[in-house]
Every structure is written in C-alpha cells, then in structure tokens.
Design a protein around this motif. Structure first.
Motif, mmCIF file in Angstrom:
data_model
loop_
_atom_site.group_PDB
_atom_site.id
_atom_site.type_symbol
_atom_site.label_atom_id
_atom_site.label_comp_id
_atom_site.label_asym_id
_atom_site.label_seq_id
_atom_site.Cartn_x
_atom_site.Cartn_y
_atom_site.Cartn_z
ATOM 1 N N SER A 116 25.808 -45.332 -105.448
ATOM 2 C CA SER A 116 24.742 -44.603 -104.778
ATOM 3 C C SER A 116 24.197 -43.508 -105.669
ATOM 4 C CB SER A 116 25.269 -43.976 -103.485
ATOM 5 O OG SER A 116 25.858 -44.948 -102.688
ATOM 6 N N SER B 282 17.734 -43.218 -91.084
ATOM 7 C CA SER B 282 18.001 -43.885 -92.333
ATOM 8 C C SER B 282 17.352 -45.257 -92.379
ATOM 9 C CB SER B 282 19.504 -44.020 -92.526
ATOM 10 O OG SER B 282 20.046 -44.639 -91.383
ATOM 11 N N LEU C 231 30.422 -44.390 -103.615
ATOM 12 C CA LEU C 231 29.644 -43.208 -103.977
ATOM 13 C C LEU C 231 28.976 -43.369 -105.336
ATOM 14 C CD1 LEU C 231 31.903 -40.314 -102.695
ATOM 15 C CD2 LEU C 231 29.831 -41.255 -101.692
ATOM 16 N N MET D 67 24.680 -34.534 -99.177
ATOM 17 C CA MET D 67 25.920 -34.836 -98.448
ATOM 18 C C MET D 67 27.046 -35.134 -99.428
ATOM 19 S SD MET D 67 24.765 -37.239 -95.279
ATOM 20 C CE MET D 67 26.411 -37.453 -94.620
ATOM 21 N N VAL D 68 26.725 -35.907 -100.452
ATOM 22 C CA VAL D 68 27.756 -36.222 -101.445
ATOM 23 C C VAL D 68 28.276 -34.937 -102.068
ATOM 24 C CG1 VAL D 68 28.215 -37.373 -103.625
ATOM 25 C CG2 VAL D 68 26.748 -38.455 -101.946
ATOM 26 N N CYS E 138 22.193 -34.185 -91.070
ATOM 27 C CA CYS E 138 22.021 -34.232 -92.515
ATOM 28 C C CYS E 138 20.709 -34.887 -92.921
ATOM 29 C CB CYS E 138 23.173 -34.976 -93.172
ATOM 30 S SG CYS E 138 24.590 -33.933 -93.427
ATOM 31 N N ILE F 33 26.411 -43.058 -96.518
ATOM 32 C CA ILE F 33 25.653 -42.637 -97.698
ATOM 33 C C ILE F 33 25.224 -43.852 -98.510
ATOM 34 C CG2 ILE F 33 25.863 -41.454 -99.905
ATOM 35 C CD1 ILE F 33 27.667 -39.424 -98.420
ATOM 36 N N THR G 247 25.738 -36.763 -89.268
ATOM 37 C CA THR G 247 24.825 -37.631 -89.993
ATOM 38 C C THR G 247 23.393 -37.396 -89.533
ATOM 39 O OG1 THR G 247 25.399 -39.330 -88.404
ATOM 40 C CG2 THR G 247 26.463 -39.441 -90.540
ATOM 41 N N CYS H 246 31.074 -42.342 -96.234
ATOM 42 C CA CYS H 246 30.708 -42.928 -97.514
ATOM 43 C C CYS H 246 29.845 -44.170 -97.308
ATOM 44 C CB CYS H 246 31.951 -43.275 -98.318
ATOM 45 S SG CYS H 246 32.809 -41.800 -98.849
ATOM 46 N N LEU I 74 20.860 -37.301 -98.783
ATOM 47 C CA LEU I 74 22.115 -38.041 -98.925
ATOM 48 C C LEU I 74 22.917 -37.500 -100.111
ATOM 49 C CD1 LEU I 74 20.761 -41.587 -98.170
ATOM 50 C CD2 LEU I 74 22.342 -40.264 -96.774
#
Lengths: 672, 605
Positions: free
Chosen positions: A293, A587, A290, A271-272, A217, A249, A214, A246, A268
C-alpha cells in the motif's frame, strides 16, 4: 545457590581495611589489627544492613535507600550518618581492569557559589491521586492507564516465533475476555483437549471502535479525524484489531489508486503513520499488506485526477518517509526488508530502456513514450531511495543520474504540461537529493565541464547546487526561508517546496527568496540557490498533530488545498479551525459530496468546460485569523511584504485533459 | 578470660546455681581461680548451656562434619514413611553444630561446615543462614539476635511415634559420638504424635518457621471464630425509609426493606463458634453509630454477588508523582476516605466521594515510621489527639478493631499491644514472637488479634486472656499482610516471597498454600464482602483474584481426613490484572463489593 555461597563468605579484606586506615591517616596498621577490624566491621555492617532491609521492606520497596540505613542506625542507637542523603539509589559506577572489579561512587566537587547563584530548583510536583478502572466486571478495559493487554514484546515474539502461542495455554493473565461460558466450562471439565479453531472475533465494542475509527479517518470531519488518528497512535490494546485495520488500509489504497482519489490515499497513509507511531503495536505481521500500500502511494503512475494540478508529490514524499520508517523499525536479517524495498525502488529506476541508456544518450529519442516509467513513478522511486539514506542515494541514484537527466530533459523540452511539471519536480528532487551526496563524494574543484561530462544533463545544475552547498557555512539555514528539515514531529510530515504556486514559508526571518516564481524551472533554481536541506516542499499533508511538534521545528503551518471541479469535490487538509470545505468519503465510492467551502476561490478561465480550480493556501500558524480566501488574486506582492498574510494563488489547469483511463495498479507496488 | 577457664567458670556457676557450696569451694581452690573472676561470674544462660553440654566434644572439631554426614545418611536411608519427618531434623542440627563450633573457637571448621552443608539446606532457611553466617566468632554470638533465638529456644520438630523410635535406635548406635545426641537433647523439642508418618507434602506445608513447626498442643484451645450477633437495629428501618423516599421512587423502599429483613434473618442467631457478645466489652452504640450501621446495612443490601462468573470491578487509584515516598495506604470502611502515609511522616487524606474534606492541619508524624509511639488522629478536627507510648522500637503496623474503641499495634520490639482509646496504657501485651511483628489484624469479632512476624509464624491472640491461642507455621518468608475472611474462620497471609497462605482458625492448620507467582512480596490482601473472592496485590504491580469459594469448600469437605493442603495455583487463580508500574499499596472491597486499589506510580522502573 551461588548467591548464598557468596553470602556465606563475604567480608572486608585486610587490604581494604588498610586502605581505609590510610585514608584517615593511620599509616602502618598491623596485619593482625587489620584482620580484627575487618572481621568486626564486616559483622557490624551486616547487622546494620539486615536491619535496614526491614525498613526497606516496610517501605514496600525493593531498593535499599540511604534513609533505611539511617533508620537502622537509629534503631541500634547509633548516630546516623549525616550528609549522605540521596533521594535516589546510589549511582554506583563500575570499573574493571587488571582482573579486578571495582564499584565506586563518583563524587564531584561542588562549587557552592554556583549553587547559590543558580536559580532555585523546580518545586517537585505534588502527589496527586488519579482514578481509573482497572477492571470492569472482570474485564480489563484497554485505556491508556492500563498496560496494553499484549505487550509489544509478546506481539513481537508471536510474529517472530508463532509456535510459542500454541504451546502456551490460553492464559488468564492476559485479562482480555473473561473465561466464561462454554469454553470455561469445557476447560473446567477437562474432557478432551481440542485444538481451538483460529476464530478471530472482535467484541461488539471493538467492532464499534473499528467502525468509528475507520469512518472518522476517511470521513470529512477534520476534528474527528484528528481524534481518530490520535487514538490510533496512542491507545494500547489495538492489536486485536490490527488485521482488520491493515486490510482496510490495503483495500482502501487499491480502490483509491484506481479511482485516483488523492485525498483518501492521504488519509490512509496518515492511518499507517499513526499505527506506526503507536508504542504498543508491533506491525511486523501486517507488513505484507502495508508495504504494497505504501509503495503504491510512492511510485504509482497516477495518484490523482489531475496530475498537473494536484499535489500528489506531497503524498509521495510522505509515503516515502513512512517506508523509510518501516524499514528502519522492522528490518531484520531474516526479512531483509530494506534490501527488498531498495530493490523495488531501484527497479523502477531501471526501466527496460535503462541498459540502453547507459550505452549512449543517442538511444533515448528512439524510445517510445509508453515504454518509459512515468516521471511520477521515477520521482517516487527517487524519493523513496533518498529517504533510505545517502549511501543508497549514492549507489542507486547517482549511477543513473545521466539517464534520469535525459528523461528530464526530454520531458522539459516536450509539450505536455503535466510532463513538464513532473520533470521539473523530478529534477528539483534529484538535485536536492544528490547535491549533499555529491558534495561528500567529490573533491572541491567543481568544474561545470566535469559535471557535465559525468552527470549529463543535470551536471551543470548539480554543480551549482554543490558549490552553493560548499560555500554555505554549515549548509543549514542559508536562506532562512525553508528550515524544516526532518520529519521529527510525529504526525507532521515535513514540508517540501511547492513547485509553481509556491507559498510563503511561515516563519521567515529573511525575505522569502522566490515566493512566487512562475516558471517551474525558475523555482527550483531559486531554491537551489538558497536551500540545502533535504526537505522543502511547502505543501504539507498536515495533520492537526495532537502532540506538539518538536521544539526545533517551526509551528505547523496550516495549509488548505482546495479544489473544486465539476463534481464539486473538495478535499481539504486543514486544521479544524480553518473551517474549510469538507467532504464525506467512503472508501468504495471515491467521490464526494458536499462542500460548504468558504475557501474555494472561484476564478478560472470562464471558457473552459467544467472549471477546475485549485487554491493552495498557506496559513502561518501563530494567532492567525481564519484567512480570507477572497483575495486570491493578489498573488505575490502581498506575500513578501506581509509574511503573515495569506497567500493564495490559483493555478489553472487545462481542463478536460484529465480524462484518462484510470491507470492500473503499479506493478512495482507489490513486493515479491 | 582464657579458653581453659571458661568451662571451669561455667561449672562453678552451675554449682552455685544448685547451691552446692562444698564442691564449689573445692573446685575453686583446685582451679586456682582468682577472686575477681569469681566475683564476676555472670555467664549468660545461653552460653552456660552450650559450654556445659558440648564441653566434652570440644576437643574434636573434625567429628562434626562426620556426624552430620552420618545423620544425613540415616535420614536418606530410612523408609519413605519416616524420611520426610526425619529430614526436618537436619537443619536445626546443622545450625547448632555451627554455633557450637563458633562458641569453641573452631571458626575455620564452622565456616567449612557452613560452606559444605549450607547450600543443601532448604531454600527458605537460606536467608536465616545468611544472617547467621555474619556471626564469625563467639563474642558475636552473644549480641546476635538470630543466634540468641536459636540458642535460647528449642527448635520444634514433629515426629510420628514410629519415626521417633527409628531416631532413638539410630542415636543409640551413635553412642560413641555424642554430638548429635547432645544437640537433640538440648536444642530440639521433639513433638511425638500418634498416627502414621506424614507425607512429603504434609510435612512441607507446616515447615518454614524460624523455629520449626508449631506443636499441636499449642493449638488446642477453642477459638470462637464466629461473628458477633449484630445489635438490634429496629429503630432504623423507619429512618431509612424516610431517606429513601426522599431520593427514590416510592415503590422501591419496600423491596429494599424486604431484602434487609432477609439480611437480618440470615444472621446466625446462635453460631456455636461465635463468642458471647459481651466477651469483650464493647462500647454502646451511639446514635450516630447506629445511623452508620444502618447505612452499612443498606449498602450491603445492594451488594453484588461475586464468583468466578462474576468478577468484581476494580477501581484503581494511582498516586502520581509519589515516587518512593508513599509507603502505606488505607481506605476507611465506608469507602469514603483514603489515607496515605508518606516517608516524611505525613499523612494525606483524600476523599473518594464528592463530599469535600475540611481544611486540614498539617500532620507531622506517621505511625509506621514513628519512633516508639502510636498516634491517634481525629478526622473531626484533623489533629493528633493522643500519643500512645509504650513501644520501644519502631511500630510496624497498627489496626483498629472493627467495632472501634480498641486498636492494636505491633513492631520491632516483638511485642503486640492492645490499646483502648480511653486508656493511655496498653490493655494487653502479647509477647511470644521471636522476631519483629510485621503485620497485625483484628478478627472481625474483635475478640482476637492475628500477628505476623519475621519469625515466619502467624499467631492468634485472645484479647480477653492475653494468651496465644494459635501458632501457625508454614510461611516460607515474612508475612507482610493479613486478612480475615468475612465469616471469620479463615485467615489469609501474604508473604515477602509472594506466597499466600490460608489458615483455618478452627484447627490452626494451613488449609491452602498458594505458591508465589513472582518473587515480589504481597503487600495487600482483601476478602470480598461475601467471602467468595480473595484479592491480592503485590509489589510486582499486579492484582490477582483468587477463587476463595473453592478453597473453603475443599477444606470443609476434607475436614475429616488429614487434609493435605492443595497447591494447585491454577485452580484458584481467577484473573490477574497488571497495572502500569504501580505497586499495590492497599486493597479494599466496598460494601457493594467494588474493589478499590491504591498504588503509586513508579516511573523509574
């Protein structure tokens, strides 16, 4: 025991013996002789196959091969059959008809001269040895060499039918954590069967991994990010960490939308994308986190600090593509995913004023600005629907094109710079999306008046676009300028045309048509003339994709989007090689940190308060030196002349105007 | 030869055999047999027996079905105590009925009876039945391997005394139809033993051999399953210390030495089950052998103690790009070299350490596929040194003695041979298996050889006398791999249907049967060096670890009673590791108890 019944009886039939006899020139074989032969041949064949099985078993295979038969023949002192060597198993074909079933081998005529003239076949790869840890102290490490601890099918089953997990005892086969300590002892004594609490623990290594991934990323180090995304996209055995990922994110998107932190949202979404690409993960259980988002990133009112300047359009495009991918992968008749997503987007197009609009254009001016769905959201919704296929476009966008056109018209004629930009984008996007659909939908005579009548404001432009499409042969590479069409490269979202500060497309065989048109309108028009294909935005959320892109697409362009502002925030999307500015982002704290940017171009109206600058730089891929950012002021000329060189054009935004209150999370971003 | 004269000829041959000249002449005259036929009197024993015994029932093929039905009813209606023992009679009776019917040209009846009763035979006999049903007329009986095995050997059936009394009573009642009586008399060996009837599980545990169970008498011989006394290696410690001092800190060697002394102490000074050291002449240890031994001991001192709580690490070697070409693999005892045999008769050797291999000459034959010969390869000069000839058909498996010098081979000719490097002829020939010898393994003390065969028996042979000392039945499919436990008492064998059997060599009885987890054959078995874990690798690309400590403990505890073999798979299974489509070719525990596995990646699956 159906097999054995089959086995007891099978033998050659008289008919087949006769056919075989005919094939070797014995025309009239007597029935009795054929019967004798059939029995004898069946017996001998069975014996040979039985022997061949031994060779197969000793070769540790489960498929009988021709060499096994040869060996069996040799053991029986029979000359083996030459010319039937086939490295693989025999490709039996199956045909049935008239109630009869037939298995046969397709024999093709081989042209010897062709073989002779053909280039020699590739030398087969040599056998090589590779070692890895299958287990370390009894625990199977989840490395790519090992199969994923929980297969995708199992994950799928678990999410579709959770009961199965409960009914199954903790299976040792899963080789996850060792059954040791208290649990094991309890199990061994088998005292009382207590239902286990649904604790969800991660091992220390997994926690470390989660932390590393994380951080990488959303961190500043592009190299590490690439590695982290690669790991997310390829490593098996991440399923235990999926809930955390998840949530990460989902929470990240919530926070960063409020903070308008475009860069982090992009990270982000990447990442998905990586998780979607991972072959060993089945994400269905986590879609509830997800999808909101991703849809937030598509239709949110505002995604960045300065909508006039930052390219949040690329993020919307990218997220829309993700959404389409999610829909395609996980849509089932029970979750109705695609329907729900479509409804979500079409609602965005159906703002309260929409019903009025259909009655007549006269109503529009009376609408208050605040009641309208922001243009950016409209853009996102259009893009999201467009990714779902032409049929969706036809039903949900085409029917509202008149109203949309009015919105665009209104915004274009208005004064707000941001709005004009947005409207331009929206218009461009609408034309691009609609043109192919309209072309398929309408018969040839494309009269501007008809279009005008039917589609309102956008009619004429649409007509131009459509007729352009019709005139180009296959509609493919007419302009040759922008050829990237799909999102085939796994991690590389396809580019789309940059409004305003356009970039020279990298692989440009033909001179770029409108490399640096200044007005937005002009740009889209110019593109409209040359481009048919769906995607053409040039600014890319590029990721240094570890996989090489599909061969058909041009090598990935590198783009650096650099902005520097008061807080000295810099976000970059760049290959590690281009060594641009980096930031560390957390974040929770959207802003940033250090910029050692060699790339930032300092130019701007001196008078404006804190200068906001954005430099958009395209780096054509092959063998290119890290570009020299210190020549951003020769905008267009250099471009078309030297397609390899860097094009950088500063865009100056109206500073100070960006101080809006952070928009709330878009309501649309949550699925019902 | 007409139908009618066949039995007559058979009688004639019998008369001649017993030298009854007068009768022979009279019969010959009376039957009006020609000279030619008379001269050619050469019926095979098999057929002779069949003809003579079953002659008088020849006329009535219908009665067979009825007779089998009645036998089945008798078995079903008998008391539970006898039921399971008696049910073992059904299969041999059925098979011989089929063969007799075929022999007397009642082909339709034979097929009918096969189709009617075949499917209800035990599952593990189905493969045999399928092979047998290829035989569809009497000419084929003669040449058929399986039919000959059945007719020239007696099927072994074990019955308790009470059960055999029951059977006798039943047969007495059946006087009128002598079919079954004849079959039982001629083709079935009933092994009567004292004691109560056995339970279902007990009966099942030993069933499955091609010719029924092993008779108990055959397993009476004492087997010296203990380990040999380690030769004295007093010279070594000093040397080792030197080495260690060179590479390690000075205080460590002492520790090591202490441990090593422990190892020497632990060695059973006088194991009652161990054979005398000179029972089999072993070559004297040379200087470098001693160095090797020392190294081995030193390694063993660093061994990890394994157990359910402490599972071994597994290092998996994947052969890439090998497809179906890689066939077998082996890792040498000190875990430095890996040899892989390929189907084009090449052997490739990889080094598993950093030491580089010397240049290698291309090898051109592989033992497993090689016709009728075993080759000895030198790892010093990488050439084939000797070709041992003797086997007539393909050699399926070869194995070195743990002490070197001797090696054994077995193959399609159903004979296992013991060779020594200094003789070009086999030292011993072990004959007795009824079908191919598929795997072979040396006992850790080099005194015995175990063979596994397609007749679904595992046999143990004494290298000294060349005789069979154990015959073990209970496998349901062909055993493909064998492994002796480190202590020498247990033998594990892995079958073609995925089951694993553990045999107790002291009694020759199965001590545990691990039912198959899948249908894929087990291709590799390995005991950990401390004997606590058994690892199995199979074609379905999984490696499974079994808790052998439990298996052996249980058996020692239950030694006194007539132990029923445990069948609880879950209890033994410690862990199963799947690989990515890489069927396991070989397993090997290093001296430090690290498990090495070799498999070849099969991308096509």
């Amino acid at each position: 025991m159906s097999d054995s019944e089959l086995g007891y009886g099978s033998s050659f039939t008289v008919d087949s013996v006769k056919v075989i006899a005919e094939s070797v020139g014995i025309g009239n074989l007597v029935d009795d002789a054929a019967k004798e032969l059939a029995d004898d041949v069946s017996y001998r064949l069975k014996i040979i196959v039985q022997d061949a099985m031994k060779f197969m078993q000793h070769s540790k295979r489960q498929k009988l091969s021709i060499t096994d038969i040869d060996h069996a023949l040799k053991v029986q002192n029979i000359e083996p059959q030459y010319g039937f060597i086939q490295p693989d198993s025999l490709p039996f074909r199956f045909a049935s008809g008239g109630g009869r079933e037939l298995h046969f081998i397709e024999e093709k005529d081989i042209d010897l001269s062709e073989i002779l003239s053909a280039p020699p076949p590739k030398i087969p790869l040599d056998v090589s040895l590779r070692a890895h840890w299958l287990s370390v102290d009894g625990v199977q490490p989840t490395v790519p060499e090992n199969p994923p601890p929980l297969s995708k099918e199992a994950q799928k089953l678990e999410s579709v039918d959770p009961i199965t997990k409960l009914s199954k005892p903790a299976n040792k086969d899963a080789a996850g954590k060792p059954v040791c300590g208290k649990a094991a002892r309890l199990k061994a004594s088998e005292s009382v069967h207590v239902k286990q609490l649904a604790t969800h623990e991660l091992s220390v290594e997994q926690q470390l991994y989660y932390k590393e991934i994380t951080e990488a990323c959303v961190g500043s180090d592009e190299g590490r990010r690439a590695e982290a995304l690669q790991s997310l996209a390829c490593d098996p055995g991440l399923h235990e960490m999926l809930p955390r990922m998840c949530t990460f994110i989902s929470e990240g998107v919530k926070v960063n939308v409020v903070q308008n932190n475009l860069a982090l949202l992009i990270y982000l979404m990447r990442m998905v994308k990586a998780m979607l690409d991972n072959q060993s993960l089945y994400l269905e259980k986590y879609l509830h986190e997800l999808i909101p988002s991703v849809s937030t990133c598509i239709v949110a009112r505002q995604l960045c600090m300065r909508p006039e300047v930052d390219n949040h359009w690329a993020l919307r495009d990218f997220a829309a593509r993700l959404m389409a991918q999610i829909c395609k992968t996980f849509n089932t008749s029970t979750n109705n995913l695609q329907t729900r997503v479509t409804r979500l987007f079409s609602k965005a197009l159906q703002c309260p004023s929409q019903t009025n609009n259909e009655s007549g254009p006269s109503m529009v001016p009376s609408m208050k600005e605040s009641e309208k769905t922001p243009l950016a959201s409209l853009y996102g919704a259009v893009q999201g629907l467009a990714e779902l296929g032409p049929e969706v476009v036809k039903v949900f966008i085409l029917s509202r094109v008149r109203w949309l056109g009015e919105r665009v018209e209104g915004a274009l004629s208005g004064i707000g710079g941001a709005d004009r930009l947005a409207a331009g984008n929206l218009k461009h996007q609408l034309l691009k999306v609609l043109a192919p659909v309209v072309r398929a939908h309408r018969q040839p005579p494309d009269l501007p008046d008809d279009y005008k009548r039917e589609y309102g404001y956008l009619g004429p432009s649409l007509q131009q676009m459509v007729s352009k499409l019709r005139s180009s042969p296959t509609g493919g590479n007419a302009g040759g300028a922008v050829a990237v069409v799909t999102c085939t490269p796994p991690l590389l979202p396809s580019p789309s045309p940059a409004p305003g500060p356009s970039l020279a497309p990298a692989p440009a065989p033909a001179p770029s048509p409108s490399p640096a048109s200044v007005t937005i309108q002009h740009t889209s028009q110019a593109h409209a003339k040359t481009i048919e294909s769906v995607a053409s935005r040039n600014v890319v959320i590029t990721s240094s994709a570890p996989q090489s892109p599909a061969p058909s697409t041009p090598p990935p362009q590198k783009f650096v989007i650099v902005s520097s502002q008061q807080k000295n925030q810099v976000f970059t999307n760049t290959q590690p090689a281009s060594s641009a500015g980096h930031i560390v982002m957390h974040s929770s704290q959207p802003t940033i940190v250090r910029s050692q940017n060699s790339v930032v171009v300092t130019s701007g109206p001196a008078g404006a308060a804190p200068p906001q600058k954005v430099v958009v730089v395209g780096v054509p891929p092959p063998a290119h030196q890290p570009h020299q950012p210190h020549q951003p002021h020769q905008p267009t000329a250099g471009v078309s002349q030297a397609p390899v060189s860097v094009v950088a054009k500063p865009v100056f935004a109206r500073s100070g105007s960006a101080q809006q209150p952070p928009p709330e999370l878009d309501d649309l971003s949550h699925l019902a | 030869m007409g139908d009618k004269s066949t039995p007559l000829l058979a009688v004639l041959q019998l008369l001649r055999k017993y030298n009854l000249k007068g009768t022979e002449d009279i019969l010959r005259k009376e039957a009006n047999l020609g000279d030619v036929e008379y001269e050619n009197l050469d019926l095979p024993e098999v057929e002779l027996a069949n003809i003579l015994t079953a002659h008088h029932t020849e006329s009535d093929p219908y009665s067979y079905e009825f007779a089998y039905d009645s036998l089945k009813k008798f078995v079903e209606n008998s008391l539970d105590v006898y039921k399971y023992e008696l049910s073992t009679l059904l299969y041999p009776v059925f098979v011989h009925m089929y063969l007799i019917l075929i022999l007397y040209d009642h082909n339709e009846h034979a097929i009918k009876i096969l189709e009617k009763f075949g499917p209800e035979q035990d599952e593990y006999y189905q493969d045999d039945l399928k092979r047998l049903c290829a035989v569809k007329n009497k000419d084929q009986v003669k040449g058929n391997e399986l039919a000959e095995i059945y007719s020239s050997n007696k099927f072994q059936v074990q019955l308790s005394r009470d059960a055999s009394t029951q059977l006798k009573r039943y047969l007495h009642e059946q006087k009128s139809s002598p079919i079954i009586i004849n079959i039982i008399k001629n083709h079935i060996q009933i092994d009567v033993c004292d004691g109560p009837g056995r339970s279902h599980a007990q009966v099942k545990s030993t069933l499955g051999g091609l010719l029924g169970e092993a008779s108990r008498n055959e397993n009476r011989t004492k087997v010296y399953y203990g380990l040999l006394k380690e030769p004295d290696l007093q010279i070594l410690p000093a040397q080792i210390e030197d080495e260690e001092e060179a590479e390690e800190t000075p205080d460590k060697p002492k520790k090591k030495k202490a441990k090593k002394d422990n190892i020497f102490m632990k060695k059973p000074k006088s194991d009652p089950n161990a054979p005398p050291n000179d029972r089999i002449p072993l070559p004297d240890l040379k200087e470098n052998d001693k160095v090797e031994k020392g190294k081995a001991l030193r390694e063993a001192a660093k061994r990890v103690q394994l157990g359910p709580e402490c599972l071994p690490s597994i290092c998996f070697y994947t052969l890439l790009n090998s497809g179906h070409t890689a066939i077998c693999a082996d890792i040498c005892d000190d875990s430095t070299l890996l040899a892989v045999g390929f189907n084009n008769s090449t052997i490739k050797v990889w080094t598993l350490t950093t030491v580089r291999l010397r240049g290698m000459k291309s090898a051109d034959k592989l033992q497993d596929i090689d016709r009728e010969a075993v080759r000895l390869w030198s790892l010093q000069c990488w050439t084939c040194i000797v070709v041992y000839r003797g086997h007539v058909w393909p050699v399926w498996d070869t194995r070195w003695s743990p002490h070197g010098h001797y090696f054994a081979s077995g193959g399609h000719d159903r004979i296992a041979r013991l060779w020594a490097t200094d003789h070009h002829q086999p030292l011993r020939i072990f004959a007795g298996h009824l079908s191919d010898i598929d795997c072979i393994q040396f006992h850790p003390n080099s005194n015995y050889i175990a063979t596994g065969s397609s007749d679904r028996t595992v046999r143990l042979w004494d290298c000294l006398t060349g005789t069979q000392v154990r015959i073990m039945t209970g496998h349901r499919s062909t055993p493909f791999t064998l492994a002796f436990s480190a202590c020498g008492r247990w033998l594990a064998s892995g079958g073609g249907a995925g089951e694993i059997q553990i045999w107790d060599l002291s009694s020759g009885l199965p001590s545990a049967a691990i039912p198959p987890a899948s249908n894929s054959p087990i291709h590799a078995l390995a005991f950990s060096r401390d004997g606590t874990i058994l690892a199995s690798g199979s074609l379905d690309s999984t490696i499974k670890l079994w808790d052998f400590a439990i298996i052996s403990d249980e058996n020692i505890n239950e030694e006194n009673g007539n132990a029923a073999p445990t069948q609880k798979e879950d209890k033994f299974l410690l862990r199963s590791y799947a690989t990515k489509n890489s069927p396991i070719k070989s397993l090997h525990f290093t001296r430090r108890n690290l498990l090495l596995a070799v498999g070849s990646y099969d991308g096509s699956v």
